[in-house]
Every structure is written in structure tokens, then in C-alpha cells.
Design a protein around this motif. Sequence first.
Motif: not given
Length: 322
Positions: A110, A122-123, A143
Motif C-alpha cells: 500500500i 497492489t493498492d 485503508k
Amino acid sequence: KILVLEYHRIGDIIIILPVLRSIKKNFPDSELILVCCKNSYDLIKHFNIVDRLIPIEIPWTNWNFSINKWIKTFYLIKKLKSLNIDLVFDFKGDLRNNWFLWKIKSKISIGYDATGGSFFLTDSFKFNHNKHQKNRAEELISKVGCFPLKNKEKIKLNKNGLIVLHPGSSDIKRSWPWEKWIKLINLLSTNFKVAIVKTSESIELIYKINQKITNLEIFENDIVNFKVWLEKQSLLVGVDSMAGHLAAELGIPTVTIFGSQEPSLTSPIGQLSLIAKPKEECKHYRDHWRLCSYCINEVNEEYVFDLIKGLMKQIKNNKNSV
């Protein structure tokens, strides 16, 4: 296993200490690992927040691209990859950091997209340039359902301590001229007990001061002992650097001298943390997108002195002062 990357500067790590505490509180059964810069290792270890601390010198943080640095970087990547990390955070939004995360091959990575590289994560989330560094980090951990701990009033009012001056900075453009430090010391030394922290950047200043002022304490020791000593002092005065963030984290009142950079993005976050900055926005020609040595030179020592006097008055009159 949760990994956090923050290996740029000591001050950057101090800013996110509350974020690390939040991660540990929200995920108590996880192993929290922090990759940090080498010169922060002893101090961050002393705070005893993370389970594992890995020091490193990344080539692009200090623009040292030696073969040895790259070898150590790839060795670290291999080591982190072997740990089978479940979740990793990076708060910088730097393309190079995002690439670093990608190479680690964690299950979830992230970060922000400030300079690109969102495809490495991935994010990925949009970088908000108007938020304080700490708030951006808090937003990112939220998140995954990891919410910041409620702020506890952390303030130490030591009325019998010293006013500590920390002129040191990693960048000359953040530095206040030694002439102004000397004038400030002259203003302070009449009514207050003053100390100056000896660093590689303040050696020349201390030499000049010793020729003119004799009743000045000089602190010289490692960073952990500086933390322990600072907790007993009244107030810290410095430029935009690690020392102000450390003082605020400990609850010590601060006055931080800024130049052209925006204080709301990187200022110390404390109950009694004040900012001294130029009255007008930067109109100088400069070779750095954020820093301007001309602007910090415009901050008047009388103005800084008045801020200090106001804080010292609050400390002296507060019923909780010790």
C-alpha cells in the motif's frame, strides 16, 4: 508480518511514531518490522515500538549510488522477500520506493502515487500534497481498517530546565545564519538558562559563541542520550529538522524556524509547538522546489525571542509545571 518503509531522515521516522503505535495497537498479534535509515537506529530502538528494526542506507536518499550501496540494497530486498511479508506500507509516494515494495513481493503493498509507480503496488492511492506528513500516513493505514489512536495530551512543562538551541540541519537551505543565533543567545542569556547542542553543523557557531558568551551550556553526546537529556529541559528552538519533531514527541514545547517551506506539511506536532516564518511568501530565485536560504534569513531574532518568552511564561505560570 507488517512492514513499514521509512528510511529517508530521522525526523520522518519520528513523525510517524504515533502511526507505528496505531499499527501495533490495531494488529497486536502481528510482527511489526521497520526499515529505517542507519543514523536513526539507536533512537528508534530506544522508543521500543516495533518488533524488528532493519537499518539501511538506500542509494537514492543521499544520492550515493556506489556499487556497494546497490549491493546492500539488493541484499536487503532478498532478505525482506524471504520473510514472506503480508502487508507493507510506504508513505512517501516515491516511484523508487514503490519499486522497492514491488521487489519485496509482499501479499499486499500500500502506498501513494506522487511521482508514479502505482503499478508496482497492489493498492495505490492519490497523494494529497496539502496534508501534513503524519496525517497522510494515518490516512494510508486507515485503508486497511487501522485507525489512528486518539491523541493524548502529551506535554512536559519543566520550568527549571534549559532553553535548548539546536541549529543543526541536514540541508544548508534550512539553516538560520550564525549571526542570528548569536543575537538570539544574547537576548536569551540575560534572563534564561541556555544550552546549545553540538553537531557537525554547529561547531563553527559554538566556536564563535565561546569567544563572546561564557555562561552557555553545551550538550555533546549521542542521539539516545540527547533524547533522555531533552526530556528534562524547558523548550527547544531549532530549524526544520529532527530535533523539533523529537521534542514535540516527548511533549517539550518548541519554536521551529522555517524558511520558504510550508510549515503545515512538516511542522512538529505538539501541544505547544510554535512556528517562526517570514512574513511574506518567497519571491527569490531559488534552485530548490521547496527550500530557500534567503527566506529563512528574513526571520528576525527579536520575533523568535518574543515567541520563546511567551512559551516560557506559559510554562512558568502553568500549575502542572515542575
